[in-house]
Motif scaffolding. Structure first.
Motif, PDB file in Angstrom:
ATOM      1  N   ASP A 152     122.670 126.095  50.019  1.00  0.00           N
ATOM      2  CA  ASP A 152     122.613 125.875  48.571  1.00  0.00           C
ATOM      3  C   ASP A 152     123.977 125.563  47.957  1.00  0.00           C
ATOM      4  O   ASP A 152     124.058 124.923  46.908  1.00  0.00           O
ATOM      5  CB  ASP A 152     122.004 127.089  47.871  1.00  0.00           C
ATOM      6  N   SER A 153     125.032 126.027  48.589  1.00  0.00           N
ATOM      7  CA  SER A 153     126.375 125.774  48.051  1.00  0.00           C
ATOM      8  C   SER A 153     127.181 124.858  48.964  1.00  0.00           C
ATOM      9  O   SER A 153     128.406 124.817  48.885  1.00  0.00           O
ATOM     10  CB  SER A 153     127.112 127.098  47.826  1.00  0.00           C
ATOM     11  N   PHE A 154     126.483 124.100  49.808  1.00  0.00           N
ATOM     12  CA  PHE A 154     127.156 123.239  50.777  1.00  0.00           C
ATOM     13  C   PHE A 154     128.100 122.241  50.106  1.00  0.00           C
ATOM     14  O   PHE A 154     129.231 122.057  50.550  1.00  0.00           O
ATOM     15  CB  PHE A 154     126.123 122.512  51.651  1.00  0.00           C
ATOM     16  N   SER A 155     127.659 121.605  49.016  1.00  0.00           N
ATOM     17  CA  SER A 155     128.513 120.612  48.338  1.00  0.00           C
ATOM     18  C   SER A 155     129.786 121.244  47.790  1.00  0.00           C
ATOM     19  O   SER A 155     130.851 120.622  47.818  1.00  0.00           O
ATOM     20  CB  SER A 155     127.751 119.921  47.209  1.00  0.00           C
ATOM     21  N   ARG A 156     129.700 122.469  47.310  1.00  0.00           N
ATOM     22  CA  ARG A 156     130.914 123.149  46.818  1.00  0.00           C
ATOM     23  C   ARG A 156     131.872 123.422  47.962  1.00  0.00           C
ATOM     24  O   ARG A 156     133.086 123.283  47.819  1.00  0.00           O
ATOM     25  CB  ARG A 156     130.541 124.422  46.075  1.00  0.00           C
ATOM     26  N   TRP A 157     131.322 123.824  49.107  1.00  0.00           N
ATOM     27  CA  TRP A 157     132.156 124.054  50.291  1.00  0.00           C
ATOM     28  C   TRP A 157     132.817 122.748  50.742  1.00  0.00           C
ATOM     29  O   TRP A 157     134.010 122.723  51.055  1.00  0.00           O
ATOM     30  CB  TRP A 157     131.337 124.651  51.432  1.00  0.00           C
TER      31      TRP A 157
END
Length: 180
Positions: free
Chosen positions: A39-44
């Motif tokens: 769910d937070s892959f793009s932020r990573w």
């Protein structure tokens, strides 16, 4: 003796191996984040992209300074040979991997987050292409210095040091402000 250890071929191979291992760990870390935090892959990916860009920019800022000092060193001298090693390792171990990671992650973000939409994004990509051309110019200079080819002046390299700085400032403004 310590200087000889730093410029030996085996030391260069060890540095390249460490860079390869670091890239492998980086790819593994991205895969792990994808599995554990989808769910937070793009932020990573954004965080990893910024880290890679910082490493790339550090190299783009430092390399012309090395050229300024290398220009003043007598070809064939111990000092000149040391600069050759420093320049080669900076390029191969830090700048090239950081540039490649910056491009791959940046294009992923441009596609997945922004769908390649926005004038600011197109302008940013153009400026990153110009930054890549500056990188290629520095890479060419590393090869020229490595064979003691004719050198440009220290003044030239001081001026060339400003190009990545100006491009970086414009890119940051486009990313943060998104003026169009």
């Amino acid at each position: 003796m310590a200087a000889e250890k730093q410029i030996s071929a085996s030391a260069g191979k060890r540095a390249s191996l460490r860079a390869g291992i670091a890239i492998g760990i980086f790819v593994g870390l991205i895969a792990l984040v994808y599995v554990l935090q989808p769910d937070s892959f793009s932020r990573w990916i954004t965080a990893f992209h910024v880290i890679a860009v910082i490493a790339w920019m550090a190299g783009l800022f430092y390399m012309p300074r090395l050229f300024v000092y290398h220009t003043d060193a007598q070809p064939g001298s111990v000092q000149s040979e040391t600069f050759k090693v420093m320049e080669g390792r900076l390029l191969k171990v830090i700048m090239n991997p950081a540039m490649m990671i910056s491009w791959v992650l940046g294009l992923y973000l441009a596609w997945s987050v922004y769908g390649f939409q926005g004038g600011w994004l197109h302008a940013k990509i153009l400026l990153v292409i110009l930054l890549t051309l500056a990188h290629m110019h520095q890479s060419h200079a590393v090869r020229q210095f490595s064979v003691d080819a004719p050198r440009r002046s220290a003044r030239y390299w001081r001026m060339m040091n400003e190009i990545p700085t100006v491009l970086m400032m414009l890119i940051v403004i486009l990313v943060i402000v998104k003026p169009f």
